[in-house]
Enzyme design. Structure first.
Site, PDB file in Angstrom:
ATOM      1  N   ARG A 215       0.845  -1.227  -0.174  1.00 12.89           N
ATOM      2  CA  ARG A 215      -0.011  -0.093  -0.138  1.00 12.89           C
ATOM      3  C   ARG A 215       0.839   1.230  -0.007  1.00 12.89           C
ATOM      4  O   ARG A 215       0.329   2.071  -0.524  1.00 12.89           O
ATOM      5  CB  ARG A 215      -0.993   0.102   1.016  1.00 12.89           C
TER       6      ARG A 215
ATOM      7  N   GLU B 266       4.338 -10.094  13.980  1.00 12.96           N
ATOM      8  CA  GLU B 266       3.738 -10.308  15.320  1.00 12.96           C
ATOM      9  C   GLU B 266       4.185 -11.886  15.703  1.00 12.96           C
ATOM     10  O   GLU B 266       4.427 -12.215  16.787  1.00 12.96           O
ATOM     11  CB  GLU B 266       2.073 -10.316  15.341  1.00 12.96           C
TER      12      GLU B 266
HETATM   13  P1  AMP Z   1       3.865  -2.756  11.999  1.00 13.64           P
HETATM   14  O1  AMP Z   1       5.342  -3.173  11.556  1.00 13.64           O
HETATM   15  O2  AMP Z   1       3.332  -3.337  13.331  1.00 13.64           O
HETATM   16  O3  AMP Z   1       3.891  -1.143  12.292  1.00 13.64           O
HETATM   17  O4  AMP Z   1       2.695  -2.922  10.870  1.00 13.64           O
HETATM   18  C1  AMP Z   1       2.608  -1.855   9.749  1.00 13.64           C
HETATM   19  C2  AMP Z   1       2.340  -2.744   8.677  1.00 13.64           C
HETATM   20  O5  AMP Z   1       1.418  -3.550   8.694  1.00 13.64           O
HETATM   21  C3  AMP Z   1       1.771  -1.622   7.572  1.00 13.64           C
HETATM   22  O6  AMP Z   1       2.363  -2.183   6.235  1.00 13.64           O
HETATM   23  C4  AMP Z   1       0.385  -2.051   7.496  1.00 13.64           C
HETATM   24  O7  AMP Z   1      -0.162  -1.872   6.200  1.00 13.64           O
HETATM   25  C5  AMP Z   1      -0.047  -3.282   8.149  1.00 13.64           C
HETATM   26  N1  AMP Z   1      -0.947  -3.156   9.268  1.00 13.64           N
HETATM   27  C6  AMP Z   1      -0.728  -3.190  10.683  1.00 13.64           C
HETATM   28  N2  AMP Z   1      -1.971  -3.443  11.405  1.00 13.64           N
HETATM   29  C7  AMP Z   1      -2.651  -3.163  10.557  1.00 13.64           C
HETATM   30  C8  AMP Z   1      -4.303  -2.748  10.672  1.00 13.64           C
HETATM   31  N3  AMP Z   1      -4.887  -2.705  11.923  1.00 13.64           N
HETATM   32  N4  AMP Z   1      -4.938  -2.608   9.453  1.00 13.64           N
HETATM   33  C9  AMP Z   1      -4.270  -2.470   8.472  1.00 13.64           C
HETATM   34  N5  AMP Z   1      -3.181  -2.743   7.919  1.00 13.64           N
HETATM   35  C10 AMP Z   1      -2.219  -2.936   9.345  1.00 13.64           C
END
Ligand code: AMP
Length: 175
Positions: A58, A95
């Site tokens: 995205r 995760e």
């Molecule tokens: P993080 O590495 O935990 O900051 O997760 C960010 C990445 O995961 C981004 O590329 C987001 O598009 C996706 N992502 C994580 N959580 C969500 C959520 N609740 N809704 C949509 N996309 C998410």
């Protein structure tokens, strides 16, 4: 136009307890899409930014529009194994388990000023790894921009602790 209203919430996707923030509804709404891009780039309109780095997938859509708007180049940061030329790679935590992302080694030059773009920052695992990847190539990360922040997960704070200014447009509580 309220950007928050243009983002669809999908409860329990991709798994129970997660609210997926779906930006396809924002992208499909011409006014919301334009407003999101305009507001993301606003602080950088006069800045000399060489390149925008977008995180798959995205971050490609938003980052491409941002790059065009500020007359910068675009660099795709991809999941491993997708780029055809020489790459530099970094592992990052998800995760459950780890994954790897990479960029072409010649995608940015040492000293180039870049902006990182993705749709959403949660724990910051993805974005902090992307910053490290850009820094490995000698790029100067001027800012990281996201449409959505999930502040309780602390990702934006992690980036600030790495001396990366963070720009986000909309915040949601929880996961
Ligand atoms: P993080 O590495 O935990 O900051 O997760 C960010 C990445 O995961 C981004 O590329 C987001 O598009 C996706 N992502 C994580 N959580 C969500 C959520 N609740 N809704 C949509 N996309 C998410």
């Amino acid at each position: 136009m309220n950007l928050q209203d243009a983002i669809r919430a999908i409860p329990d996707y991709p798994k129970p307890g997660i609210i997926f923030r779906d930006i396809t509804t924002l992208l499909g709404n011409a006014r919301a899409f334009r407003q999101a891009v305009d507001r993301l780039v606003q602080p950088y309109a006069g800045a000399k930014i060489d390149k925008v780095a977008g995180i798959e997938a995205r971050g490609f859509i938003l980052g491409g529009a941002v790059a065009h708007q500020i007359s910068a180049g675009f660099v795709p940061i991809r999941k491993k194994g997708k780029l055809p030329h020489d790459t530099v790679r970094i592992a990052y935590s998800l995760e459950y388990g780890v994954d790897e992302m990479e960029v072409h080694t010649d995608s940015v030059l040492a000293g180039e000023r870049i902006i990182l773009v993705d749709d959403l920052i949660a724990t910051g695992g993805t974005a902090t790894a992307a910053v490290e990847l850009m820094r490995k190539l000698g790029a100067v990360v001027e800012a990281a921009c996201f449409v959505i922040d999930l502040p309780e997960l602390g990702g934006a704070d992690k980036l600030r602790a790495m001396d990366v200014p963070v720009r986000t447009l909309v915040a949601f509580d929880g996961h």
